[in-house]
Write an enzyme that holds these catalytic residues in place. Structure first.
Site, short mmCIF file in Angstrom:
data_model
loop_
_atom_site.label_atom_id
_atom_site.label_comp_id
_atom_site.label_asym_id
_atom_site.label_seq_id
_atom_site.Cartn_x
_atom_site.Cartn_y
_atom_site.Cartn_z
N ARG A 84 0.72 -1.04 0.03
CA ARG A 84 0.03 0.00 0.10
C ARG A 84 0.70 1.19 0.13
O ARG A 84 0.71 2.27 -0.49
CB ARG A 84 -0.70 -0.06 1.26
N ASN A 88 1.38 5.65 -2.21
CA ASN A 88 1.41 7.01 -1.85
C ASN A 88 2.83 7.60 -2.44
O ASN A 88 2.79 8.65 -2.81
CB ASN A 88 1.22 7.08 -0.25
N TRP A 155 13.79 8.09 7.30
CA TRP A 155 12.81 7.41 7.60
C TRP A 155 11.97 7.69 6.16
O TRP A 155 10.58 7.84 6.24
CB TRP A 155 11.76 7.72 8.60
N ILE A 156 12.69 7.61 4.96
CA ILE A 156 12.20 8.03 3.48
C ILE A 156 11.67 6.64 2.91
O ILE A 156 12.61 5.97 2.63
CB ILE A 156 13.07 8.98 2.85
N SER A 157 10.40 6.51 2.99
CA SER A 157 9.86 5.33 2.03
C SER A 157 10.40 5.35 0.58
O SER A 157 10.39 6.56 0.12
CB SER A 157 8.74 5.12 1.97
N ARG A 266 -12.04 -22.84 15.68
CA ARG A 266 -11.32 -23.55 16.74
C ARG A 266 -12.17 -24.11 17.90
O ARG A 266 -13.18 -23.34 18.16
CB ARG A 266 -10.47 -22.39 17.29
N GLN A 277 -18.93 -15.75 25.28
CA GLN A 277 -19.02 -14.21 25.10
C GLN A 277 -17.88 -13.27 25.18
O GLN A 277 -17.64 -12.47 24.80
CB GLN A 277 -20.15 -13.90 26.49
N GLU A 361 2.79 9.60 8.43
CA GLU A 361 1.93 10.50 7.85
C GLU A 361 1.50 11.23 8.89
O GLU A 361 0.17 11.88 8.93
CB GLU A 361 1.17 9.72 6.98
O1 GRA Z 1 0.39 31.93 9.52
P1 GRA Z 1 1.18 31.51 8.18
O2 GRA Z 1 0.80 32.31 6.86
O3 GRA Z 1 2.55 31.45 8.53
O4 GRA Z 1 0.78 30.05 8.05
C1 GRA Z 1 0.67 29.12 9.31
C2 GRA Z 1 -0.57 28.07 8.84
O5 GRA Z 1 -1.47 28.87 8.52
C3 GRA Z 1 1.78 28.22 8.95
O6 GRA Z 1 1.52 27.07 7.91
C4 GRA Z 1 -0.19 27.13 7.71
N1 GRA Z 1 -0.60 25.85 7.67
C5 GRA Z 1 -1.36 25.54 6.66
N2 GRA Z 1 -1.62 25.72 5.51
C6 GRA Z 1 -2.16 25.11 4.79
C7 GRA Z 1 -0.64 24.81 8.94
N3 GRA Z 1 -1.39 23.95 8.40
C8 GRA Z 1 -1.68 24.14 7.05
C9 GRA Z 1 -2.68 23.34 6.28
N4 GRA Z 1 -2.92 22.23 6.68
N5 GRA Z 1 -2.78 23.98 5.20
C10 GRA Z 1 2.24 27.60 10.18
O7 GRA Z 1 1.23 26.78 10.67
P2 GRA Z 1 1.29 26.14 12.20
O8 GRA Z 1 0.10 25.36 12.65
O9 GRA Z 1 1.98 27.28 13.28
O10 GRA Z 1 2.54 25.01 12.04
P3 GRA Z 1 3.44 24.13 13.13
O11 GRA Z 1 2.79 24.33 14.48
O12 GRA Z 1 4.80 24.28 12.80
O13 GRA Z 1 2.89 22.63 12.56
C11 GRA Z 1 1.78 22.09 12.19
C12 GRA Z 1 1.51 20.69 12.43
C13 GRA Z 1 2.22 20.08 13.62
C14 GRA Z 1 0.16 20.34 12.09
C15 GRA Z 1 2.79 20.07 11.05
O14 GRA Z 1 4.03 20.33 11.64
C16 GRA Z 1 2.37 18.34 11.10
O15 GRA Z 1 1.58 18.01 10.35
N6 GRA Z 1 3.33 17.48 11.73
C17 GRA Z 1 3.32 15.98 11.29
C18 GRA Z 1 4.25 15.78 10.36
C19 GRA Z 1 3.93 14.78 9.32
O16 GRA Z 1 2.86 14.32 9.19
N7 GRA Z 1 5.06 13.96 8.93
C20 GRA Z 1 4.89 12.76 8.10
C21 GRA Z 1 5.94 12.48 7.23
S1 GRA Z 1 5.93 11.46 5.83
C22 GRA Z 1 5.65 10.03 6.08
O17 GRA Z 1 5.30 9.61 7.15
C23 GRA Z 1 5.67 9.18 5.02
C24 GRA Z 1 4.94 7.91 5.44
C25 GRA Z 1 4.53 6.98 3.87
C26 GRA Z 1 3.27 6.22 4.02
O18 GRA Z 1 2.94 5.04 4.82
O19 GRA Z 1 2.23 6.60 3.30
#
Ligand code: GRA
Length: 383
Positions: A84, A88, A155-157, A266, A277, A361
């Protein structure tokens, strides 16, 4: 409100299920045990059009929509969750180019990703920047006509197998979020090295660390404008989270199916264990976990198909589905007992794979932060 799938989506489900059972299931256990990257499946899923579900026809897609992609993701993950991830890795970069790229970038780079001919990946996370994306240290400094990229992404897939990547880096760190930029880079170019990383599950999806050392990005590698990177990154994650959530529903379903089949077969203490239950209590919880997560995934997907904001709904779906997968895999293992713990049966694989969904993610805690801060009025999730 209609909870039935359209004829078209029902046909997508049949196609994806048959593909998963015929092409993936026969060697899923072996592929996981040996950590085989199924390059052939990347191409085959492109040929049948899975990556194109959310891509317009002019770039090689079918535009069936996010609901179709969710259905495909669930069916693939039900059989082998690691495969899966391939969805992505192709769809994420293609969608980001579609959202923010120039006409030329779209024309040149989306179709090979959609056909599964070029292998994609995306590089956000760094050793000191996981949940806190803005803490990244990678920099892309203007040089001549292009940029010079330095930094480490971890941790880059697909790191070791990808041809191309969407990479995020600061072009102006002083501007914080507004100084981050997105790039599309050729990983076969000089200046990038890769180290493989080992992990508990998802063995057929390679994971690694990419180090960029004075890596040159031509001018046409910049996606959108300088400073657009953080917003592009959040947009990207919102869409990849949805298919990830659907994958978690697939694992929750696989675990529930295994538990129900075993409980019906089983016998202990003179009766089928399903007649106890305590087993019924667990199975009821598994079904409700799975079904409620699927409904949240479908709602987030339906909003995406209606081109409505859905970040809040996607975070709810991702959180619920990741927890459902982990709950159901753990519960199935208990119901199957030694057969659940045995590596000769798939339930221990479901448990190992389920744990990844609570991390990738955006972890479960990050999804809860997004949901709760929206409710409390600290920041709007949908904008
Ligand atoms: O005021 P501004 O103009 O500077 O804008 C702020 C905000 O409005 C600025 O970014 C804007 N913003 C957005 N704009 C559009 C924030 N969220 C959004 C949005 N959804 N759409 C800064 O915003 P903020 O809220 O102060 O940012 P923050 O506190 O630095 O971070 C927010 C947050 C914690 C949600 C974010 O850092 C985050 O989502 N962290 C999680 C990281 C993550 O999901 N990593 C995944 C890596 S990839 C992966 O895992 C691959 C796996 C592959 C697979 O299995 O599929």
């Amino acid at each position: 409100m209609d909870f039935n799938l359209s004829e078209e989506l029902a046909a997508v489900r049949v196609l994806a299920r048959e593909f998963a059972e015929n092409e993936i299931a026969p060697s899923a256990a072996k592929d996981d045990r040996e950590g085989v990257f199924r390059r052939d499946l990347v191409a085959k899923m492109g040929e049948v059009g899975f990556y194109g579900a959310v891509i317009p026809e002019q770039y090689g897609g079918t535009e069936l929509g996010f609901m179709a992609l969710a259905i495909i993701s669930e069916e693939i993950a039900r059989v082998h969750s690691a495969i899966r991830v391939y969805l992505n890795m192709q769809v994420g970069p293609a969608l980001t180019l579609l959202k923010a790229g120039s006409d030329e970038q779209k024309k040149n780079w989306i179709p090979p990703l959609v056909r599964g001919q070029a292998i994609g990946c995306f590089a956000i996370t760094e050793p000191d920047a996981g949940s806190d994306v803005a803490a990244m240290r990678s920099t892309a400094v203007r040089n001549g006509g292009g940029y010079v990229l330095n930094g480490t992404k971890t941790w880059i897939s697909n790191a070791s197998v990808a041809d191309q990547a969407v990479v995020f880096a600061y072009t102006d760190r002083a501007q914080k979020h507004r100084g981050m930029s997105a790039f599309f880079v050729d990983l076969k170019a000089p200046g990038v090295s890769c180290r493989d990383l080992e992990k508990m599950g998802a063995h057929s999806s390679p994971t690694g660390e990419l180090t960029f050392d004075n890596f040159y990005i031509p001018r046409n590698g910049l996606i959108g404008k300088e400073g657009d990177g953080f917003k592009i990154c959040m947009w990207h994650l919102n869409h990849t989270r949805l298919s990830c959530a659907a994958g978690a529903v697939g694992v929750a379903r696989a675990a529930r199916e295994a538990a129900v089949a075993y409980a019906n077969q089983r016998e202990q203490f003179g009766q089928k264990i399903g007649q106890f239950q305590m087993i019924q209590d667990t199975i009821a919880q598994m079904i409700v976990q799975e079904e409620s997560a699927r409904l949240l995934v479908y709602r987030a997907a339906a909003l995406a198909d209606q081109k409505q904001p859905n970040n809040l709904e996607t975070s709810m779906a991702k959180y619920a589905a990741a927890e459902a997968a982990a709950f159901n895999a753990d519960a199935a293992l208990k119901i199957l007992g030694a057969y659940g713990y045995s590596t000769e049966f798939p339930v221990e694989r479901y448990l190992r794979d389920s744990k990844s969904y609570q991390i990738v993610e955006g972890s479960s805690n990050i999804q809860k932060l997004i949901i709760a801060q929206d409710a409390l009025g600290y920041r709007k999730a949908n904008r």
